[in-house]
Design a protein around this motif. Structure first.
Motif, PDB file in Angstrom:
ATOM      1  N   ASN A  31       0.802  -1.211   0.000  1.00  0.00           N
ATOM      2  CA  ASN A  31       0.000   0.000   0.000  1.00  0.00           C
ATOM      3  C   ASN A  31       0.843   1.273   0.000  1.00  0.00           C
ATOM      4  O   ASN A  31       0.354   2.330  -0.369  1.00  0.00           O
ATOM      5  N   ALA A  32       2.066   1.165   0.409  1.00  0.00           N
ATOM      6  CA  ALA A  32       2.953   2.333   0.395  1.00  0.00           C
ATOM      7  C   ALA A  32       3.388   2.578  -1.055  1.00  0.00           C
ATOM      8  O   ALA A  32       3.804   1.655  -1.745  1.00  0.00           O
ATOM      9  N   LYS A  33       3.265   3.807  -1.506  1.00  0.00           N
ATOM     10  CA  LYS A  33       3.636   4.110  -2.893  1.00  0.00           C
ATOM     11  C   LYS A  33       5.108   3.801  -3.119  1.00  0.00           C
ATOM     12  O   LYS A  33       5.465   3.099  -4.039  1.00  0.00           O
ATOM     13  N   THR A  34       5.954   4.330  -2.311  1.00  0.00           N
ATOM     14  CA  THR A  34       7.361   3.969  -2.303  1.00  0.00           C
ATOM     15  C   THR A  34       7.828   4.096  -0.861  1.00  0.00           C
ATOM     16  O   THR A  34       7.180   4.737  -0.041  1.00  0.00           O
ATOM     17  N   LEU A  35       8.928   3.501  -0.562  1.00  0.00           N
ATOM     18  CA  LEU A  35       9.403   3.538   0.810  1.00  0.00           C
ATOM     19  C   LEU A  35      10.022   4.888   1.176  1.00  0.00           C
ATOM     20  O   LEU A  35      10.067   5.244   2.342  1.00  0.00           O
ATOM     21  N   THR A  36      10.484   5.634   0.203  1.00  0.00           N
ATOM     22  CA  THR A  36      11.112   6.915   0.508  1.00  0.00           C
ATOM     23  C   THR A  36      10.132   8.075   0.428  1.00  0.00           C
ATOM     24  O   THR A  36      10.377   9.139   0.953  1.00  0.00           O
ATOM     25  N   ASP A  72       8.039   8.972   8.068  1.00  0.00           N
ATOM     26  CA  ASP A  72       7.491   7.699   7.616  1.00  0.00           C
ATOM     27  C   ASP A  72       8.064   6.614   8.528  1.00  0.00           C
ATOM     28  O   ASP A  72       9.255   6.334   8.498  1.00  0.00           O
ATOM     29  N   THR A  73       7.215   6.037   9.345  1.00  0.00           N
ATOM     30  CA  THR A  73       7.674   5.058  10.333  1.00  0.00           C
ATOM     31  C   THR A  73       7.368   3.616   9.936  1.00  0.00           C
ATOM     32  O   THR A  73       7.595   2.697  10.726  1.00  0.00           O
ATOM     33  N   LEU A  74       6.879   3.412   8.747  1.00  0.00           N
ATOM     34  CA  LEU A  74       6.433   2.077   8.347  1.00  0.00           C
ATOM     35  C   LEU A  74       7.502   1.006   8.543  1.00  0.00           C
ATOM     36  O   LEU A  74       7.272  -0.004   9.212  1.00  0.00           O
ATOM     37  N   LEU A  75       8.669   1.194   7.975  1.00  0.00           N
ATOM     38  CA  LEU A  75       9.710   0.164   8.083  1.00  0.00           C
ATOM     39  C   LEU A  75      10.175  -0.025   9.523  1.00  0.00           C
ATOM     40  O   LEU A  75      10.432  -1.154   9.953  1.00  0.00           O
ATOM     41  N   MET A  76      10.242   1.070  10.272  1.00  0.00           N
ATOM     42  CA  MET A  76      10.653   0.963  11.674  1.00  0.00           C
ATOM     43  C   MET A  76       9.605   0.211  12.488  1.00  0.00           C
ATOM     44  O   MET A  76       9.946  -0.575  13.379  1.00  0.00           O
TER      45      MET A  76
END
Length: 168
Positions: A31-36, A72-76
């Motif tokens: 769902n995230a467009k891109t990670l950055t 953006d805290t998704l990966l963390m």
């Protein structure tokens, strides 16, 4: 309850939690467009407009500025959830049926215990931005928005009173 589970049941529980985490992590990443790139934050503000009505151009501009400043805290968060599972696995120890109550108590009561310092810092930053925006919003609300908000609050108050009476 964990002490009552067999080794196989504990292992199955860990397998199920891991599978659930992998599924939700995959969905979040898809769902995230891109990670950055900052994640689209408009959904977070839909509820506000549902309550207050349309935001003014100045309120929208401040909202858009806030969105750009959010971390953006998704990966963390995903890494923290993986760490939680690893610590839970150690706390359950399915191979010898023992449960480390102290380890599990920390996992379920001290939510920051498995989060990285970077995640805690990023979440605190985001929380402060939301608080600042909320205060700005309160100060910039139109009369109509204030009246609408007061009506919604009154509805909640009425519901709480009814619930409290039903509890007696």
């Amino acid at each position: 309850m964990l002490n009552q589970l067999s080794t196989d049941q504990k292992q199955q529980l860990l397998t199920n939690i891991e599978a659930y985490q992998q599924e939700t992590h995959s969905e979040r990443l898809e769902n995230a467009k891109t990670l950055t790139e900052k994640l689209n934050d408009s959904d977070r503000f839909d509820a506000i407009e549902d309550i207050l009505g349309k935001l003014t151009p100045a309120q929208k501009q401040r909202r858009d500025q806030l969105t750009k400043e959010l971390n953006d805290t998704l990966l963390m968060r995903i890494e923290s959830q993986k760490r939680w599972l690893s610590l839970f696995r150690l706390g359950v120890q399915p191979q010898n049926l023992s449960v480390s109550e102290s380890q599990l108590t920390v996992l379920f009561t001290e939510l920051s215990s498995y989060r990285s310092e970077a995640l805690i810092t990023a979440q605190d930053h985001n929380k402060n931005l939301y608080q600042d925006w909320s205060l700005d919003l309160l100060e910039s609300m139109t009369k109509r928005q204030k009246d609408t908000l007061l009506e919604v609050i009154d509805e909640y108050r009425t519901d709480f009173i009814k619930l409290a009476k039903n509890d007696d």
